[in-house]
Design a protein around this motif. Structure first.
Motif, PDB file in Angstrom:
ATOM      1  N   LEU A 414       0.811  -1.228   0.000  1.00  0.00           N
ATOM      2  CA  LEU A 414       0.000   0.000   0.000  1.00  0.00           C
ATOM      3  C   LEU A 414       0.839   1.270   0.000  1.00  0.00           C
ATOM      4  N   THR A 415       2.007   1.201   0.616  1.00  0.00           N
ATOM      5  CA  THR A 415       2.750   2.450   0.800  1.00  0.00           C
ATOM      6  C   THR A 415       3.876   2.633  -0.210  1.00  0.00           C
ATOM      7  N   MET A 416       4.315   1.533  -0.846  1.00  0.00           N
ATOM      8  CA  MET A 416       5.474   1.643  -1.720  1.00  0.00           C
ATOM      9  C   MET A 416       5.027   2.025  -3.121  1.00  0.00           C
TER      10      MET A 416
ATOM     11  N   LYS B  14       4.244   4.645  12.048  1.00  0.00           N
ATOM     12  CA  LYS B  14       5.178   5.544  11.365  1.00  0.00           C
ATOM     13  C   LYS B  14       5.158   5.260   9.869  1.00  0.00           C
ATOM     14  N   TYR B  15       5.144   6.314   9.064  1.00  0.00           N
ATOM     15  CA  TYR B  15       5.421   6.177   7.632  1.00  0.00           C
ATOM     16  C   TYR B  15       6.802   6.774   7.428  1.00  0.00           C
ATOM     17  N   GLY B  16       7.809   5.957   7.349  1.00  0.00           N
ATOM     18  CA  GLY B  16       9.165   6.493   7.243  1.00  0.00           C
ATOM     19  C   GLY B  16       9.473   7.337   8.471  1.00  0.00           C
ATOM     20  N   GLN B  17       9.730   8.614   8.248  1.00  0.00           N
ATOM     21  CA  GLN B  17      10.066   9.515   9.347  1.00  0.00           C
ATOM     22  C   GLN B  17       8.821   9.987  10.095  1.00  0.00           C
ATOM     23  N   LEU B  18       7.712  10.072   9.333  1.00  0.00           N
ATOM     24  CA  LEU B  18       6.505  10.689   9.876  1.00  0.00           C
ATOM     25  C   LEU B  18       5.726   9.739  10.784  1.00  0.00           C
ATOM     26  N   GLU B  19       5.495  10.151  12.020  1.00  0.00           N
ATOM     27  CA  GLU B  19       4.690   9.320  12.907  1.00  0.00           C
ATOM     28  C   GLU B  19       3.244   9.811  12.835  1.00  0.00           C
ATOM     29  N   ALA B  20       2.427   9.105  12.062  1.00  0.00           N
ATOM     30  CA  ALA B  20       1.055   9.554  11.804  1.00  0.00           C
ATOM     31  C   ALA B  20       0.160   9.298  13.010  1.00  0.00           C
ATOM     32  N   VAL B  21       0.424   8.182  13.722  1.00  0.00           N
ATOM     33  CA  VAL B  21      -0.363   7.872  14.919  1.00  0.00           C
ATOM     34  C   VAL B  21       0.615   7.718  16.077  1.00  0.00           C
ATOM     35  N   GLY B  38     -11.703  14.396  13.607  1.00  0.00           N
ATOM     36  CA  GLY B  38     -10.442  15.126  13.682  1.00  0.00           C
ATOM     37  C   GLY B  38     -10.108  15.748  12.343  1.00  0.00           C
ATOM     38  N   PRO B  39      -9.180  16.713  12.354  1.00  0.00           N
ATOM     39  CA  PRO B  39      -8.834  17.411  11.112  1.00  0.00           C
ATOM     40  C   PRO B  39      -8.203  16.482  10.071  1.00  0.00           C
ATOM     41  N   ASN B  40      -8.109  16.963   8.841  1.00  0.00           N
ATOM     42  CA  ASN B  40      -7.453  16.201   7.782  1.00  0.00           C
ATOM     43  C   ASN B  40      -6.022  15.882   8.190  1.00  0.00           C
ATOM     44  N   GLY B  41      -5.636  14.643   7.960  1.00  0.00           N
ATOM     45  CA  GLY B  41      -4.262  14.257   8.267  1.00  0.00           C
ATOM     46  C   GLY B  41      -4.027  13.973   9.736  1.00  0.00           C
ATOM     47  N   ALA B  42      -5.110  13.864  10.516  1.00  0.00           N
ATOM     48  CA  ALA B  42      -4.958  13.634  11.955  1.00  0.00           C
ATOM     49  C   ALA B  42      -4.515  12.210  12.265  1.00  0.00           C
ATOM     50  N   GLY B  43      -4.802  11.281  11.356  1.00  0.00           N
ATOM     51  CA  GLY B  43      -4.418   9.887  11.587  1.00  0.00           C
ATOM     52  C   GLY B  43      -5.595   8.941  11.705  1.00  0.00           C
ATOM     53  N   LYS B  44      -6.780   9.381  11.288  1.00  0.00           N
ATOM     54  CA  LYS B  44      -7.980   8.538  11.406  1.00  0.00           C
ATOM     55  C   LYS B  44      -7.883   7.326  10.471  1.00  0.00           C
ATOM     56  N   THR B  45      -7.634   7.599   9.178  1.00  0.00           N
ATOM     57  CA  THR B  45      -7.548   6.511   8.215  1.00  0.00           C
ATOM     58  C   THR B  45      -6.438   5.544   8.584  1.00  0.00           C
ATOM     59  N   THR B  46      -5.316   6.090   9.032  1.00  0.00           N
ATOM     60  CA  THR B  46      -4.196   5.228   9.418  1.00  0.00           C
ATOM     61  C   THR B  46      -4.625   4.272  10.534  1.00  0.00           C
ATOM     62  N   THR B  47      -5.320   4.813  11.533  1.00  0.00           N
ATOM     63  CA  THR B  47      -5.794   3.972  12.632  1.00  0.00           C
ATOM     64  C   THR B  47      -6.738   2.877  12.115  1.00  0.00           C
ATOM     65  N   PRO B  84     -13.056   1.207   2.876  1.00  0.00           N
ATOM     66  CA  PRO B  84     -12.011   2.232   2.827  1.00  0.00           C
ATOM     67  C   PRO B  84     -12.582   3.592   2.451  1.00  0.00           C
ATOM     68  N   GLU B  85     -11.767   4.594   2.723  1.00  0.00           N
ATOM     69  CA  GLU B  85     -12.131   5.979   2.450  1.00  0.00           C
ATOM     70  C   GLU B  85     -12.488   6.183   0.974  1.00  0.00           C
ATOM     71  N   GLU B  86     -11.553   5.780   0.120  1.00  0.00           N
ATOM     72  CA  GLU B  86     -11.836   5.821  -1.314  1.00  0.00           C
ATOM     73  C   GLU B  86     -11.810   4.373  -1.744  1.00  0.00           C
ATOM     74  N   ASP B 161     -14.715   3.983   6.895  1.00  0.00           N
ATOM     75  CA  ASP B 161     -13.983   5.240   6.783  1.00  0.00           C
ATOM     76  C   ASP B 161     -14.813   6.224   5.959  1.00  0.00           C
ATOM     77  N   GLU B 162     -15.370   7.211   6.597  1.00  0.00           N
ATOM     78  CA  GLU B 162     -16.256   8.201   5.966  1.00  0.00           C
ATOM     79  C   GLU B 162     -17.323   7.526   5.101  1.00  0.00           C
ATOM     80  N   PRO B 163     -18.227   6.770   5.767  1.00  0.00           N
ATOM     81  CA  PRO B 163     -19.191   5.959   5.008  1.00  0.00           C
ATOM     82  C   PRO B 163     -20.119   6.768   4.114  1.00  0.00           C
ATOM     83  N   SER B 193     -15.620  10.251  10.366  1.00  0.00           N
ATOM     84  CA  SER B 193     -16.482  11.132   9.586  1.00  0.00           C
ATOM     85  C   SER B 193     -16.080  12.580   9.803  1.00  0.00           C
ATOM     86  N   HIS B 194     -16.411  13.409   8.832  1.00  0.00           N
ATOM     87  CA  HIS B 194     -16.209  14.849   8.990  1.00  0.00           C
ATOM     88  C   HIS B 194     -17.544  15.551   9.217  1.00  0.00           C
ATOM     89  N   ASN B 195     -18.637  14.768   9.218  1.00  0.00           N
ATOM     90  CA  ASN B 195     -19.962  15.356   9.346  1.00  0.00           C
ATOM     91  C   ASN B 195     -20.423  15.262  10.799  1.00  0.00           C
TER      92      ASN B 195
END
Ligand SMILES: Nc1ncnc2c1ncn2[C@@H]1O[C@H](COP(=O)(O)OP(=O)(O)OP(=O)(O)O)[C@@H](O)[C@H]1O
Ligand SMILES: [Mg+2]
Lengths: 429, 241
Positions: A414-416, B14-21, B38-47, B84-86, B161-163, B193-195
């Protein structure tokens, strides 16, 4: 197993879309059509050829020429008595390709021991493959005319002799040794036989490898592009089954396509060669030289080919995992295509055994080489070589499947991704 | 009695350097709808992806009905379902064929499979369009097909994810009812959800994620009361900014 079958059915259905199958059906039809057109043209060419003849000499010798040409399979069209300047025009008018001009004094030159003049005219209308047979026609005309006249000259000079023996006083018997066997057969026939039996293998193998790799990489990339991958990965399907279903489906479709290509190609080549490739002089070359594959050889060959296809599929799974769109697949498969092209061309063009050590090492390292060289190796009795090659292929396959399974069971699927555009943009920014 | 279906403890990704959750804990019981906002990029989808077994946690554990998803993902996948979200369907397949494919994957017996298919058809609500290729569907139609696919297998834990993203007002209302009824029948639902209206209507408990951490959690009423807000949107604005 049940889930595997459900997945396999889905994969097959995804592969057998009109977009995927139509181009491929067209290719096969084209081959078959080309073959039948060419063989039709060949038959036309092999039929009686019309030859224009201008006989200005009118001697006994020149008057014998139409008969000699007739016996050699040509149909002589008498162009009457015209001068050299208008021969071409006359040929054009009568739609003839080859003309023969016998000038005045032809017989006299022969009788006085000089070289006798004969002129030929050829009208070229196209440079296509079938038009090439014009040169064969001309050669045939020359040898018919030359043969008949020289027979006559010899008979006149040495009455009671056999012109044939005088012209060709040697009887050659060719001996060919292959491996431990030796037989009195023409060398041409041996090469012809091997070619005829193994000609298709590299071509088909190349097509199947590329086609199969493309299909499987495309299905993975399209799962990503169409956002079906995540749901699939969260479904209760073992990662092994997932990869296997894709590999088997692509393998099956590729094999079916190979069979179809084979049929199309064999039509095509039959058209090209008129179905006959060599003259073995009535000897069964394959039996005499042991150039026949035993059942175990066929199995070995099949294993080498099958392993090559599986290796290509596993490589394509890995490469496909990098693609985030179907479009990206083409460029991602380039390394695989190069790996296939090297042994494909080298095995056709050179003798790898006598190549430089570096080149040999490169070729042997490529996991597809064994499949491309298996058939000739088996004919030459190098079974051990093919067996070792198959072992090497198996090691590659295991390693590749392991890597593929690791990628699919980790986040990487998924990520690569290799997004060249994004990297470029990042560099600009 | 309701039982604990999902337990997330100390989750980091973590995605590489970025710790999303960055260390998240929560629990979801059967019959409960639990929402991540939570705001966009907060880590919901990742969770949600980690819970859905398609990403591996960098640290922490996720148990679904007692199954550790990192150790036995295959067993976990039997009892979950992920929207999934999309998400898309196979474009050359009709909606009907797609539902059948999913039903075939989950059920070996014809009877249970057909029952699942019937549920799927009803949730999708596409009527005769179900026989068209899914490539011809609108965004909302595809979304409903995928929701049908997610719920028809009656998972113990549905991860959505955002049904209702991309759905019109009526379809969104319908989907909310479907999800609410689904949880009421005894399953656990984890959604994002964002609603905020949707969240208030649907969820029993809410966690507000900000930069990979849960900064606020409770029932919608508790959150509103704590922040002296009239709507969840006000709570969101206060916490996220
Ligand atoms: N595959 C990935 N590779 C690298 N980073 C990622 C990847 N997926 C997500 N991220 C990053 O992780 C962080 C959290 O993303 P996530 O998708 O979980 O957010 P979200 O809360 O679902 O946001 P949204 O409300 O926009 O859907 C973001 O900073 C995002 O850029
Ligand atoms: Mg998200």
């Amino acid at each position: 197993m049940r889930r595997f079958m459900v997945l396999l059915r889905k994969e097959l259905r995804e592969l057998m879309t009109p977009q995927m199958l139509v181009p491929f059906a067209i290719a096969i039809l084209m081959f078959a059509l080309l073959g039948s057109i060419i063989s039709g043209e060949e038959k036309k060419a092999q039929g009686r050829q019309d030859i224009g003849l201008v006989d200005m000499d009118g001697s006994a010798t020149s008057l014998a020429l139409p008969d000699a040409l007739d016996q050699a399979g040509f149909h002589v069209v008498d162009l009457g008595e015209i001068d050299t300047a208008s021969v071409t025009e006359e040929l054009r008018k009568r739609d003839l390709a080859i003309g023969l001009y016998v000038p005045v004094g032809f017989e006299q030159q022969l009788e006085s021991g000089e070289l006798a003049d004969v002129q030929t005219y050829a009208v070229v209308r196209s440079f296509s493959l079938t038009a090439l047979s014009q040169t064969d026609t001309l050669k045939g005309v020359l040898s018919a005319v030359g043969g008949s006249v020289s027979d006559q000259v010899i008979a006149d000079a040495i009455p009671g002799s056999d012109p044939e023996t005088l012209k060709r006083p040697l009887a050659f018997t060719e001996h060919v040794a292959v491996g431990s066997l030796e037989a009195a057969v023409p060398l041409d026939a041996v090469y012809g036989l091997i070619q005829q039996q193994t000609l298709f293998i590299p071509v088909i193998l190349f097509i199947v490898i590329i086609f199969a790799a493309q299909m499987i990489a495309t299905t993975i990339a399209s799962e990503k592009e169409n956002k079906t991958l995540e749901t699939l990965l969260a479904s209760p399907i073992g990662r092994g089954s997932l990869i296997m279903a894709k590999m088997v489906a692509a393998g099956l479709v590729a094999l079916a396509s190979a069979a179809a290509y084979m049929a199309g190609l064999s039509y095509y080549f039959q058209g090209l060669t008129g179905g006959e490739m060599f003259d073995s002089g009535g000897v069964d070359v394959s039996t005499a030289l042991g150039l026949r594959l035993a059942a175990t050889d066929w199995i070995l060959l099949g294993v080498a080919l099958f392993l090559a296809i599986l290796i290509a599929l596993a490589m394509a799974v890995i490469l496909g995992a990098f693609a985030d769109s179907v479009k990206a697949v083409q460029s991602l498969l380039t390394p695989l295509i190069i790996l296939t092209l090297i042994p494909y061309f080298l095995s056709m063009l050179i003798d790898i055994e006598s190549a430089s050590p570096l080149l040999r090492a490169i070729v042997f390292a490529i996991p597809f080489s064994n499949a491309f060289t298996a058939a000739p190796n088996l004919f030459l009795g190098n079974q051990t070589r093919v067996l070792l090659g198959a072992g090497y292929q198996l090691l590659w396959l295991i390693a590749l499947v392991y890597v593929a399974a690791r990628i699919f069971s980790s986040d990487r699927i998924l990520t690569m991704k290799l997004d060249f555009r994004r990297k470029k943009r990042a560099r600009v920014a | 009695m309701s039982e604990e279906v999902l337990e997330v403890v100390g989750l980091r990704k973590k995605y590489g350097q970025l710790e999303a959750v960055q260390g998240i804990d929560f629990r979801v019981r059967s019959g409960e709808v639990f929402a991540l906002i939570g705001p966009n990029g907060a880590g919901k989808t990742t969770t949600l992806r980690v819970v859905a077994t398609i990403l591996r946690a960098s640290a922490g554990v996720v148990h679904i009905a007692g199954i550790d998803v990192a150790r036995e993902p295959d067993r976990a996948r039997e009892i979950i379902s992920y929207l999934p979200e999309e998400a898309g369907a196979y474009k050359n397949m009709s909606g009907e064929k797609y539902l059948r494919f999913v039903a075939d994957l989950f059920y070996s017996e014809a009877k249970t499979r057909d029952a699942a298919l019937a549920r799927g058809r009803e949730i999708a609500g596409l009527d005769e369009r179900l026989d068209d290729k899914s490539g011809s569907y609108s965004k909302g139609m595809t979304r409903k097909l995928l929701l049908a696919r997610t719920l028809m297998t009656e998972p113990k834990l549905a991860i959505l994810d955002e049904p209702t993203s991309g759905l019109d007002v009526l379809n969104a209302l319908e989907v909310r009812d479907i999800v609410k009824q689904y949880a009421a029948a005894g399953a656990a639902v984890l959604l994002s959800s964002h609603n905020m209206l949707e969240i208030e209507y649907l969820s029993d408990r809410v966690a507000l994620i900000h930069e990979g951490r849960i900064v606020e959690a409770g029932t919608p009423a508790e959150l509103k009361e704590k922040h002296g807000a009239v709507t969840l949107e006000d709570v969101f604005r206060e916490v996220a900014s």
